[in-house]
Scaffold this motif. Structure first.
Motif, PDB file in Angstrom:
ATOM      1  N   GLU A 177       0.508  -1.339  -0.066  1.00 14.73           N
ATOM      2  CA  GLU A 177      -0.008   0.023   0.235  1.00 14.73           C
ATOM      3  C   GLU A 177       0.961   1.366  -0.238  1.00 14.73           C
ATOM      4  O   GLU A 177       2.258   1.579   0.217  1.00 14.73           O
ATOM      5  CB  GLU A 177      -1.088   0.488   1.170  1.00 14.73           C
ATOM      6  N   GLY A 178       0.787   2.393  -1.161  1.00 14.54           N
ATOM      7  CA  GLY A 178       0.790   3.551  -0.220  1.00 14.54           C
ATOM      8  C   GLY A 178       2.845   3.565  -1.941  1.00 14.54           C
ATOM      9  O   GLY A 178       2.903   2.554  -2.417  1.00 14.54           O
ATOM     10  N   TRP A 179       3.500   4.436  -1.446  1.00 14.02           N
ATOM     11  CA  TRP A 179       4.548   4.624  -2.473  1.00 14.02           C
ATOM     12  C   TRP A 179       5.371   4.228  -2.368  1.00 14.02           C
ATOM     13  O   TRP A 179       5.768   3.327  -1.290  1.00 14.02           O
ATOM     14  CB  TRP A 179       4.837   6.298  -2.584  1.00 14.02           C
ATOM     15  N   LEU A 236      17.666   5.962  -8.657  1.00 18.21           N
ATOM     16  CA  LEU A 236      16.497   5.503  -8.526  1.00 18.21           C
ATOM     17  C   LEU A 236      15.766   4.244  -9.935  1.00 18.21           C
ATOM     18  O   LEU A 236      16.348   5.003 -11.819  1.00 18.21           O
ATOM     19  CB  LEU A 236      15.768   6.487  -8.407  1.00 18.21           C
ATOM     20  N   LEU A 237      14.541   3.333  -9.785  1.00 14.20           N
ATOM     21  CA  LEU A 237      14.847   2.560 -10.584  1.00 14.20           C
ATOM     22  C   LEU A 237      12.784   2.517 -10.924  1.00 14.20           C
ATOM     23  O   LEU A 237      13.209   2.522 -12.566  1.00 14.20           O
ATOM     24  CB  LEU A 237      14.616   1.122 -10.897  1.00 14.20           C
ATOM     25  N   HIS A 238      12.331   2.933  -9.850  1.00 17.37           N
ATOM     26  CA  HIS A 238      10.764   2.216 -10.260  1.00 17.37           C
ATOM     27  C   HIS A 238      10.011   3.566  -9.097  1.00 17.37           C
ATOM     28  O   HIS A 238      10.767   3.509  -7.608  1.00 17.37           O
ATOM     29  CB  HIS A 238      10.303   1.277  -9.831  1.00 17.37           C
ATOM     30  N   LYS A 239       9.041   4.469  -9.629  1.00 20.09           N
ATOM     31  CA  LYS A 239       8.221   4.825  -8.373  1.00 20.09           C
ATOM     32  C   LYS A 239       7.129   4.645  -8.307  1.00 20.09           C
ATOM     33  O   LYS A 239       6.217   4.786 -10.066  1.00 20.09           O
ATOM     34  CB  LYS A 239       9.023   6.290  -8.446  1.00 20.09           C
ATOM     35  N   GLY A 240       6.493   3.701  -7.716  1.00 24.11           N
ATOM     36  CA  GLY A 240       4.988   3.453  -7.844  1.00 24.11           C
ATOM     37  C   GLY A 240       4.184   3.704  -6.805  1.00 24.11           C
ATOM     38  O   GLY A 240       4.812   3.719  -5.651  1.00 24.11           O
ATOM     39  N   TYR A 241       2.503   4.284  -7.029  1.00 25.64           N
ATOM     40  CA  TYR A 241       1.869   4.152  -5.633  1.00 25.64           C
ATOM     41  C   TYR A 241       0.538   2.967  -5.588  1.00 25.64           C
ATOM     42  O   TYR A 241       0.351   2.821  -6.982  1.00 25.64           O
ATOM     43  CB  TYR A 241       0.861   5.818  -6.313  1.00 25.64           C
TER      44      TYR A 241
END
Length: 248
Positions: free
Chosen positions: A68-70, A80-85
């Motif tokens: 859950e969340g970022w 940094l490879l991936h940032k997702g919610y």
């Protein structure tokens, strides 16, 4: 998920879905070697399986609890490879990045119906631009990584998602290669055209979308041309069946 994704990338996705490292849900990150996570053809596509809005059905979890969340993931060297919610272990919005910091893909959800996915070559040059409705691909454009950013393919579906409104492909020179386009909305008749790279017509025919078959069938006259532009063959179709043929 694309069946052509390499085995190395599939293993990476397995690592995401079956995550078993310690850490708090919603904050746990992973790290990957660049040659494992970045496929030469499909790019960084392993997260697409976690995106229900584009047809993914995988869930990212830890010890039985969905993320859950970022969440941020990194290359093994720290970039940094991936940032997702995440909601219930699935992505709602996310960005992937090349190791040099350039964006590799960007997924946006506008509402419960519409979403978009843009995939990039390096230097923020668009490779593929896709719009989705209800989880189905609705519109797509593909480009070459050349100085003219040449459009090589485009397609658009009817709002029902049952059949195309248009589908076109282009030679690397930018010349139209083939065109499949709705020309009679009421009868669902499509023109089917193909061209040589010189611009001379190669094929001229028609399809009709059959609601009972959920498929396109050939109808009417189909004409084939040689590279000089002269007709070389003619066929007549009735409800998808070849009725006559004439060779010149």
């Amino acid at each position: 998920m694309n069946k052509n994704i390499s085995s190395r990338v599939k293993k990476a996705l397995c690592g995401i879905v079956m995550l078993s490292l310690s850490g708090s849900i919603g904050a746990q990150s992973m790290s990957y070697d660049e040659d494992v996570i970045v496929d030469k053809i499909s790019g960084i596509s392993v997260y697409d399986g976690l995106n229900a809005l584009t047809g993914g059905d995988s869930v990212r979890n830890h010890e039985g609890y969905a993320y859950e969340g970022w969440v941020e993931d990194f290359y093994s060297s720290g970039e940094l490879l991936h940032k997702g919610y995440y909601e219930n272990g699935q992505l709602k919005i996310y960005k992937n990045f090349y190791k040099n910091g350039d964006i590799e893909r960007n997924f946006k959800s506008f509402d419960d119906v519409r979403s978009s996915l843009t995939i990039y070559f390096q230097k923020d040059i668009i490779k593929t631009d896709v719009l989705f409705k209800y989880g189905y691909q609705f519109k797509k454009d593909e480009f070459l990584n050349d100085e003219n950013h040449t459009l090589v393919y485009q397609e658009e579906y009817h709002k029902s998602s049952d059949y195309f409104l248009l589908k076109r492909s282009y030679y690397e020179s930018g010349t139209l290669k083939a065109s499949f386009e709705l020309i009679n909305t009421k009868k669902k008749v499509f023109s089917d055209l193909a061209y040589y790279e010189t611009g001379n017509k190669k094929l001229d025919g028609k399809h009709k979308y059959d609601d009972n078959l959920f498929d396109y069938v050939k109808i009417g006259k189909w004409t084939f041309f040689n590279s000089k532009g002269d007709a070389s063959k003619e066929q007549i179709y009735v409800n998808g069946q070849l009725d006559e043929e004439k060779i010149y």
